[in-house]
Design a protein around this motif. Structure first.
Motif, PDB file in Angstrom:
ATOM      1  N   MET A   1      22.879  17.303  45.111  1.00 31.56           N
ATOM      2  CA  MET A   1      22.289  16.117  44.482  1.00 31.56           C
ATOM      3  C   MET A   1      21.859  16.457  43.049  1.00 31.56           C
ATOM      4  O   MET A   1      21.241  17.478  42.806  1.00 31.56           O
ATOM      5  N   ASP A   2      22.243  15.580  42.114  1.00 30.86           N
ATOM      6  CA  ASP A   2      21.795  15.740  40.723  1.00 30.86           C
ATOM      7  C   ASP A   2      20.666  14.738  40.476  1.00 30.86           C
ATOM      8  O   ASP A   2      20.745  13.600  40.927  1.00 30.86           O
ATOM      9  N   VAL A   3      19.643  15.163  39.763  1.00 36.51           N
ATOM     10  CA  VAL A   3      18.583  14.231  39.389  1.00 36.51           C
ATOM     11  C   VAL A   3      18.397  14.318  37.886  1.00 36.51           C
ATOM     12  O   VAL A   3      18.312  15.420  37.323  1.00 36.51           O
ATOM     13  N   THR A   4      18.346  13.156  37.246  1.00 34.19           N
ATOM     14  CA  THR A   4      18.140  13.136  35.795  1.00 34.19           C
ATOM     15  C   THR A   4      16.727  12.638  35.501  1.00 34.19           C
ATOM     16  O   THR A   4      16.319  11.574  35.985  1.00 34.19           O
ATOM     17  N   VAL A   5      16.005  13.442  34.752  1.00 33.27           N
ATOM     18  CA  VAL A   5      14.620  13.107  34.408  1.00 33.27           C
ATOM     19  C   VAL A   5      14.544  12.888  32.898  1.00 33.27           C
ATOM     20  O   VAL A   5      14.986  13.733  32.117  1.00 33.27           O
ATOM     21  N   ALA A   6      13.988  11.748  32.509  1.00 35.68           N
ATOM     22  CA  ALA A   6      13.924  11.399  31.085  1.00 35.68           C
ATOM     23  C   ALA A   6      12.542  11.716  30.514  1.00 35.68           C
ATOM     24  O   ALA A   6      11.551  11.738  31.247  1.00 35.68           O
ATOM     25  N   PRO A   7      12.469  11.972  29.206  1.00 29.92           N
ATOM     26  CA  PRO A   7      11.176  12.270  28.579  1.00 29.92           C
ATOM     27  C   PRO A   7      10.181  11.120  28.722  1.00 29.92           C
ATOM     28  O   PRO A   7      10.593   9.958  28.799  1.00 29.92           O
ATOM     29  N   VAL A   8       8.897  11.449  28.781  1.00 27.19           N
ATOM     30  CA  VAL A   8       7.845  10.420  28.848  1.00 27.19           C
ATOM     31  C   VAL A   8       6.829  10.683  27.747  1.00 27.19           C
ATOM     32  O   VAL A   8       6.728  11.806  27.238  1.00 27.19           O
ATOM     33  N   SER A   9       6.063   9.638  27.405  1.00 27.21           N
ATOM     34  CA  SER A   9       5.088   9.827  26.331  1.00 27.21           C
ATOM     35  C   SER A   9       3.711  10.236  26.872  1.00 27.21           C
ATOM     36  O   SER A   9       2.882  10.758  26.140  1.00 27.21           O
ATOM     37  N   ARG A  10       3.461   9.973  28.159  1.00 23.36           N
ATOM     38  CA  ARG A  10       2.224  10.498  28.763  1.00 23.36           C
ATOM     39  C   ARG A  10       2.301  10.439  30.289  1.00 23.36           C
ATOM     40  O   ARG A  10       3.121   9.695  30.844  1.00 23.36           O
ATOM     41  N   LEU A  11       1.418  11.219  30.938  1.00 22.08           N
ATOM     42  CA  LEU A  11       1.296  11.185  32.399  1.00 22.08           C
ATOM     43  C   LEU A  11      -0.141  10.811  32.716  1.00 22.08           C
ATOM     44  O   LEU A  11      -1.063  11.281  32.029  1.00 22.08           O
ATOM     45  N   SER A  12      -0.344  10.024  33.772  1.00 20.21           N
ATOM     46  CA  SER A  12      -1.727   9.726  34.129  1.00 20.21           C
ATOM     47  C   SER A  12      -1.818   9.370  35.600  1.00 20.21           C
ATOM     48  O   SER A  12      -0.817   9.064  36.249  1.00 20.21           O
ATOM     49  N   GLY A  13      -3.039   9.422  36.098  1.00 24.24           N
ATOM     50  CA  GLY A  13      -3.296   8.984  37.463  1.00 24.24           C
ATOM     51  C   GLY A  13      -4.066  10.006  38.278  1.00 24.24           C
ATOM     52  O   GLY A  13      -4.432  11.082  37.787  1.00 24.24           O
ATOM     53  N   ARG A  14      -4.351   9.606  39.529  1.00 16.63           N
ATOM     54  CA  ARG A  14      -4.974  10.491  40.512  1.00 16.63           C
ATOM     55  C   ARG A  14      -3.980  10.593  41.649  1.00 16.63           C
ATOM     56  O   ARG A  14      -3.590   9.569  42.220  1.00 16.63           O
ATOM     57  N   ILE A  15      -3.554  11.788  41.940  1.00 16.50           N
ATOM     58  CA  ILE A  15      -2.543  11.942  42.983  1.00 16.50           C
ATOM     59  C   ILE A  15      -3.009  12.977  44.005  1.00 16.50           C
ATOM     60  O   ILE A  15      -3.981  13.701  43.777  1.00 16.50           O
ATOM     61  N   SER A  16      -2.285  13.032  45.114  1.00 14.35           N
ATOM     62  CA  SER A  16      -2.475  14.168  46.013  1.00 14.35           C
ATOM     63  C   SER A  16      -1.095  14.753  46.269  1.00 14.35           C
ATOM     64  O   SER A  16      -0.078  14.092  46.026  1.00 14.35           O
ATOM     65  N   VAL A  17      -1.062  15.994  46.693  1.00 18.59           N
ATOM     66  CA  VAL A  17       0.205  16.674  46.960  1.00 18.59           C
ATOM     67  C   VAL A  17       0.187  17.156  48.416  1.00 18.59           C
ATOM     68  O   VAL A  17      -0.880  17.254  49.025  1.00 18.59           O
ATOM     69  N   PRO A  18       1.358  17.445  48.994  1.00 17.51           N
ATOM     70  CA  PRO A  18       1.394  17.873  50.395  1.00 17.51           C
ATOM     71  C   PRO A  18       0.652  19.189  50.640  1.00 17.51           C
ATOM     72  O   PRO A  18       0.291  19.899  49.696  1.00 17.51           O
ATOM     73  N   GLY A  19       0.491  19.495  51.914  1.00 19.32           N
ATOM     74  CA  GLY A  19      -0.301  20.654  52.335  1.00 19.32           C
ATOM     75  C   GLY A  19       0.237  21.974  51.794  1.00 19.32           C
ATOM     76  O   GLY A  19       1.431  22.118  51.517  1.00 19.32           O
ATOM     77  N   ASP A  20      -0.658  22.933  51.678  1.00 16.52           N
ATOM     78  CA  ASP A  20      -0.333  24.255  51.140  1.00 16.52           C
ATOM     79  C   ASP A  20       0.691  24.969  52.042  1.00 16.52           C
ATOM     80  O   ASP A  20       0.499  25.073  53.252  1.00 16.52           O
ATOM     81  N   LYS A  21       1.735  25.478  51.416  1.00  8.54           N
ATOM     82  CA  LYS A  21       2.812  26.123  52.174  1.00  8.54           C
ATOM     83  C   LYS A  21       2.329  27.423  52.823  1.00  8.54           C
ATOM     84  O   LYS A  21       2.533  27.640  54.015  1.00  8.54           O
ATOM     85  N   SER A  22       1.682  28.266  52.041  1.00  6.57           N
ATOM     86  CA  SER A  22       1.230  29.556  52.591  1.00  6.57           C
ATOM     87  C   SER A  22       0.263  29.356  53.752  1.00  6.57           C
ATOM     88  O   SER A  22       0.348  30.036  54.775  1.00  6.57           O
ATOM     89  N   ILE A  23      -0.666  28.417  53.586  1.00  5.73           N
ATOM     90  CA  ILE A  23      -1.679  28.205  54.622  1.00  5.73           C
ATOM     91  C   ILE A  23      -1.049  27.541  55.855  1.00  5.73           C
ATOM     92  O   ILE A  23      -1.404  27.853  56.994  1.00  5.73           O
ATOM     93  N   SER A  24      -0.066  26.652  55.640  1.00  3.26           N
ATOM     94  CA  SER A  24       0.597  26.013  56.788  1.00  3.26           C
ATOM     95  C   SER A  24       1.313  27.053  57.652  1.00  3.26           C
ATOM     96  O   SER A  24       1.191  27.048  58.884  1.00  3.26           O
ATOM     97  N   HIS A  25       2.078  27.954  57.007  1.00  4.67           N
ATOM     98  CA  HIS A  25       2.769  29.008  57.784  1.00  4.67           C
ATOM     99  C   HIS A  25       1.759  29.809  58.604  1.00  4.67           C
ATOM    100  O   HIS A  25       1.974  30.104  59.778  1.00  4.67           O
ATOM    101  N   ARG A  26       0.657  30.189  57.943  1.00  6.94           N
ATOM    102  CA  ARG A  26      -0.331  31.037  58.621  1.00  6.94           C
ATOM    103  C   ARG A  26      -1.014  30.307  59.765  1.00  6.94           C
ATOM    104  O   ARG A  26      -1.267  30.887  60.822  1.00  6.94           O
ATOM    105  N   ALA A  27      -1.314  29.021  59.569  1.00  6.90           N
ATOM    106  CA  ALA A  27      -1.987  28.268  60.636  1.00  6.90           C
ATOM    107  C   ALA A  27      -1.084  28.214  61.868  1.00  6.90           C
ATOM    108  O   ALA A  27      -1.554  28.377  63.012  1.00  6.90           O
ATOM    109  N   ALA A  28       0.225  28.015  61.653  1.00  7.26           N
ATOM    110  CA  ALA A  28       1.144  27.934  62.793  1.00  7.26           C
ATOM    111  C   ALA A  28       1.253  29.284  63.496  1.00  7.26           C
ATOM    112  O   ALA A  28       1.165  29.363  64.726  1.00  7.26           O
TER     113      ALA A  28
END
Ligand code: S3P
Length: 435
Positions: A1-28
């Protein structure tokens, strides 16, 4: 899959990201060898961590998914002989941490992985596990597949020659399942999630400087809430840091000091990064990370900082390419044995985008300035795909990332979140693109 990302003039917002990879492996994994039930909330549902779950199920562990919360029925240290080869896919953490557990099981198991994992060194792990009494066979003495004949292990004191949390964790896991005290000495501190979680699960863990000692014990099943992954957040934070006028907050991410080197670099490059609302959650500090954009300036990244930001170096190199002045990266030869040779792939990619870069055996020198745009190959490496996507936001012209499907290894919703913080959807094309 190819993805094309174009330039932007600014980024903003409040986001969350998925769970920590290292900690997820260890918890399992720690849940699987514990007594009783462990529940895990916000487990990272990405290919790498799902490999760990599949391997644990192959080893007889019952794991249920109760509306997004994992329920792991611990095997109290004793797993069952698998019927076939365990497949770690692309995941080094799955292979290395499980190798530590398998070393203490009284059966033989084989661990294999994909083409990339088959090129990654395992002698660093086989050596201490052999000293503890396990038989570990590897292709050409150092590459997967691994054939591990477990044994009643003895405790050892082991000085790890390379800074690697995966090797440290494997030896500590073997140590708690073995028959004596085990001490690991690290050349430089690395992420300490295993130590924190084992202690949280009731295992005696003693730490002093770069030495960690465990005594054999069966961990007690517990409840884990996985924080957001700072390594995933770093892609958006780096993009925001580079674009004046940007303001971005990532909520509920892990800010364990062994992982926050990237925030120190943002600050040193001139982009203020602020951590607020820090609290303790499942033995890890968690908070909200905010950043404001400024034109960053170059710096030297080396020494003990490297293990604290090893997975963020790809995106920091992109940031350096648009910064003012020169950035020097040293002491980072470990980057050559990650999911790809990240030094080689970065140098090739940055040059293709118009940056001036000098390759070094243990890093690179980047003359900051502008990125032109163009087409780059992620070499099947998730962090390279995400770093090059960030280059698209910061370049003068769009960047097309080849092999962008690899983001699913650690961050399946990456391009959706990118669309949300930029207000513009990346363009997906080619095989495997379905919207
Ligand atoms: C990890 C440790 C690091 C890191 C990897 C995850 C871990 O690797 O690069 O993405 O979860 O322990 P090394 O142990 O090879 O340094």
């Amino acid at each position: 899959m190819d993805v094309t990302v174009a330039p932007v003039s600014r980024l903003s917002g409040r986001i969350s990201v998925p769970g920590d990879k290292s900690i997820s492996h260890r918890a399992a994994i720690i849940g699987a060898i514990s007594s009783g039930v462990t529940t895990v909330r916000n487990f990272l549902q990405a290919e790498d961590c799902l490999r760990t779950l599949a391997c644990l199920r192959d080893l007889g562990v019952r794991i249920e998914d109760d509306q997004g919360e994992l329920v792991i029925h611990g095997a109290a240290g004793r797993l069952s002989e698998p019927a076939h080869v365990l497949d770690a896919g692309n995941s080094g953490t799955t292979m290395r941490l499980l190798a530590g557990v398998l070393a203490a099981q009284l059966f033989t198991a084989e661990l294999d992985g994909d083409e990339s994992l088959r090129r990654r060194p395992m002698d660093r792990l086989a050596d201490p596990l052999r000293r503890m009494g396990a038989h570990v066979g590897a292709r050409e003495g150092r590459y997967p597949p691994l054939r591990i004949m477990g044994a009643e292990l003895r405790g050892v004191t082991y000085e790890v020659p390379v800074a690697s949390a995966q090797v440290k964790s494997a030896v500590l896991l073997a140590g708690i399942l073995g028959g004596g005290e085990t001490t690991v000495i690290e050349p430089t501190p690395t992420r300490d999630h295993t130590e924190r979680m084992l202690a949280g699960f009731g295992v005696p863990v003693r730490r002093s400087g770069n030495r960690t000692t465990v005594t054999p014990a069966v961990p007690r099943g517990s409840r884990v809430i996985v924080p957001g992954d700072l390594s995933s957040a770093a892609f958006f934070l780096a993009a925001a840091a580079a674009i004046p006028g940007s303001e971005l907050t990532v909520e509920n991410v892990g800010v364990n000091p062994t992982r926050t080197g990237v925030l120190d670099v943002f600050r040193a490059m001139g982009a203020p990064a602020v951590v607020e609302g820090v609290r303790d959650q499942s033995w890890e500090p968690v908070g909200h990370v905010s950043i404001r954009g400024r034109r960053p300036h170059g710096m030297t990244i080396d020494g003990t900082l490297i293990p604290r930001l090893i997975d963020e170096l790809p995106v920091l190199c992109i940031l350096a390419a648009v910064a003012e002045g020169r950035t020097v990266i040293r002491d980072a030869s470990e980057l050559r044995v990650k999911e790809s040779d990240r030094i080689g792939v970065l140098v090739t990619g940055l040059r293709a985008l118009g940056a001036r870069v000098q390759e070094r055996p243990d890093g690179m020198e980047i003359e900051g300035g502008r990125l032109r745009g163009g087409t780059v190959d992620a070499a099947g490496d998730h962090r390279m795909a995400m770093a090059f996507a960030v280059a698209g936001l910061l370049a003068e012209e769009p960047v097309t990332v080849r092999g962008a499907e690899s983001v699913a290894l650690s961050f399946p919703g990456f391009f959706e979140t990118l669309g949300a913080v930029t207000g513009r959807k990346p363009v997906v094309s080619g095989a495997g693109s379905n919207g």
